[in-house]
Design an enzyme around this catalytic site. Sequence first.
Site, short mmCIF file in Angstrom:
data_model
loop_
_atom_site.label_atom_id
_atom_site.label_comp_id
_atom_site.label_asym_id
_atom_site.label_seq_id
_atom_site.Cartn_x
_atom_site.Cartn_y
_atom_site.Cartn_z
N PRO A 293 43.33 33.82 29.62
CA PRO A 293 43.73 32.45 29.91
C PRO A 293 44.82 32.30 30.98
O PRO A 293 45.26 31.18 31.23
CB PRO A 293 44.26 31.96 28.55
CG PRO A 293 44.77 33.19 27.88
CD PRO A 293 43.91 34.33 28.36
N GLY A 294 45.28 33.40 31.57
CA GLY A 294 46.13 33.23 32.75
C GLY A 294 47.57 33.67 32.60
O GLY A 294 48.37 33.46 33.51
N GLY A 295 47.92 34.30 31.49
CA GLY A 295 49.32 34.73 31.30
C GLY A 295 49.76 35.70 32.39
O GLY A 295 50.81 35.51 33.02
N CYS A 414 44.51 45.65 25.91
CA CYS A 414 45.42 45.52 24.77
C CYS A 414 44.79 46.23 23.58
O CYS A 414 44.71 45.71 22.48
CB CYS A 414 45.79 44.06 24.45
SG CYS A 414 44.40 43.04 23.96
C1 LIG Z 1 41.95 40.52 28.02
S1 LIG Z 1 41.42 38.99 28.57
C2 LIG Z 1 42.46 38.74 29.98
C3 LIG Z 1 43.80 38.19 29.63
C4 LIG Z 1 44.53 37.68 30.85
N1 LIG Z 1 44.71 38.70 31.85
C5 LIG Z 1 45.89 37.10 30.49
O1 LIG Z 1 46.89 37.80 30.62
O2 LIG Z 1 45.93 35.93 30.08
C6 LIG Z 1 39.89 39.34 29.34
C7 LIG Z 1 39.23 38.15 29.99
O3 LIG Z 1 38.11 38.62 30.72
C8 LIG Z 1 37.11 37.63 30.66
N2 LIG Z 1 35.83 38.26 31.03
C9 LIG Z 1 34.93 38.84 30.23
N3 LIG Z 1 33.90 39.31 30.95
C10 LIG Z 1 34.17 39.02 32.24
C11 LIG Z 1 33.49 39.23 33.46
N4 LIG Z 1 32.30 39.86 33.50
N5 LIG Z 1 34.06 38.78 34.58
C12 LIG Z 1 35.25 38.14 34.58
N6 LIG Z 1 35.93 37.91 33.45
C13 LIG Z 1 35.41 38.35 32.29
C14 LIG Z 1 37.20 37.12 29.24
O4 LIG Z 1 36.59 35.84 29.13
C15 LIG Z 1 38.71 37.10 29.03
O5 LIG Z 1 39.22 35.84 29.36
#
Ligand SMILES: C[S@@+](CC[C@H](N)C(=O)[O-])C[C@H]1O[C@@H](n2cnc3c(N)ncnc32)[C@H](O)[C@@H]1O
Length: 484
Positions: A293-295, A414
């Site tokens: 979500p963008g953190g 994580c």
């Molecule tokens: C671990 S979370 C990222 C958290 C983010 N970096 C933060 O700090 O808020 C992984 C994200 O990757 C997205 N995601 C999953 N498959 C993806 C893909 N093929 N391409 C881009 N994003 C993807 C998910 O929806 C999720 O929001």
Amino acid sequence: MTQARQKRPNPPRGGGRAGAAARVTGAREVAYEVITAVRERDAYANLLLPTAIRRARLSARDAALATELTYGTLRGQGRYDAVIAACIDRPLDDVDPGLLDALRMGAHQVLATRIGAHAAVSTSVDLVRLHAGQGSARFANAVLRRVAEKDLDTWLGEVAPDAVSDPDGHLAVVHSHPAWVVRALRDALVTHGRPAAELPDLLAADNDRPTVSAVALPGLSTPEELRAEGGAGPGRWSPYAVTVHGSPEGLPAIGAGRARVQDEGSQVVTLALTAAAVEGDDTGAWLDLCAGPGGKAALLGAVLAQEQPDGELVAVESQPHRAGLVEQALAAVPVTHEVLTADGRQIPDSDKDCYDRVLVDAPCSGLGALRRRPEARWRRSPGDLPGLTGLQRDLLDAGLDAVRPGGVLAYVTCSPHPAETAVVVADVLRKRADVVQLDAREAVATATGRPVAELDLGAGPAVQLWPHRHGTDAMYLALLRKGG
Ligand SMILES: C[S@@+](CC[C@H](N)C(=O)[O-])C[C@H]1O[C@@H](n2cnc3c(N)ncnc32)[C@H](O)[C@@H]1O
């Protein structure tokens, strides 16, 4: 072992449904609502609970109780199930799921809070009467009275498998983790260079209430401002962190998007990417390939705005709703940016060999964030891993395609699970002669302003943070540089 039968004739405890409604406090109703939503519709407790508390207009004291009951029950589910199973004469699977939720919540109050046993049992019985009627209330009364006959340690001594003949089963019940997660975390400790003997400390840390951390986005806020607004103290590792007591949403800087709630582990791995040495000039072309979500995107953007005012952050997220959250997270950050709703595995030719710094914060099992998302341990299963690790490899490979020669990529999860961390990186490195792994400890030292020797980061080159050692989520970081 004495066991309760559903039909056991206990005297009604007065009042019927109307009396029960009067005694069930808002805090217990809110906790029960969240716990059942987690089970029934895969809700996330950390997202639903604040909304439910607001909707019920709970006082600060009741909000704290609802939070304790929700998280405590979800964390302790495995051990409470073992205790409840010993108090009934049929398999747990035969107990109505909503009733079992209430029994778990009652067991938590009886065994792990300072609520007196009498009040814990009677309010739980009231809750069951309200939701499931008098017959179920009698059953709950009988079960919870049995639960209240012994303290938690005595129960665990009786219901946990033997520590010598079944060490994983023992730890699973005592520390309330599924046995497969116990095994995975032991493998993770050993893979990342720590003794397996640390496992009980790690499991216990997963059950601690985590310190809430916030990041003062550089250039937009300062830790001093957050502390003056009510943040409690300095962070342990990140120069931009404060620890927050009470509700972080109440801090004006957080309301304005100049600061964010963010675990220090996430801050550290993000800052390490910004501190890693690239070959040649950093032109400020930065990419966040899994941004929702963008953190981390907000922190990357804030650092980029300070270091390269002409730079641009591109943030990719496959889920439209989460891409919207990335836009919101970046709204207050004065950085040129583009948020793309796209599959990060598909890098257009025009974006290949393009970026100075790339973050691949890959979707993962979340086994490193069990303190904050306690239900994840019960929701996940080993069957989830092949799909996740395939996606992680593909995203890492695509991220490396996007890095320019001499640029750096941070692969972050994580989760400390070896299949999601060291094995993914080793596989991709084996296939790509154009990539070398950097010592991420050096970048963490630069980012935190502390010498490597003080950071307890093991032998490198990857960095694995741990709840029981660092007080952070178990974030994994590998830094990879593309050959020039
Ligand atoms: C671990 S979370 C990222 C958290 C983010 N970096 C933060 O700090 O808020 C992984 C994200 O990757 C997205 N995601 C999953 N498959 C993806 C893909 N093929 N391409 C881009 N994003 C993807 C998910 O929806 C999720 O929001």
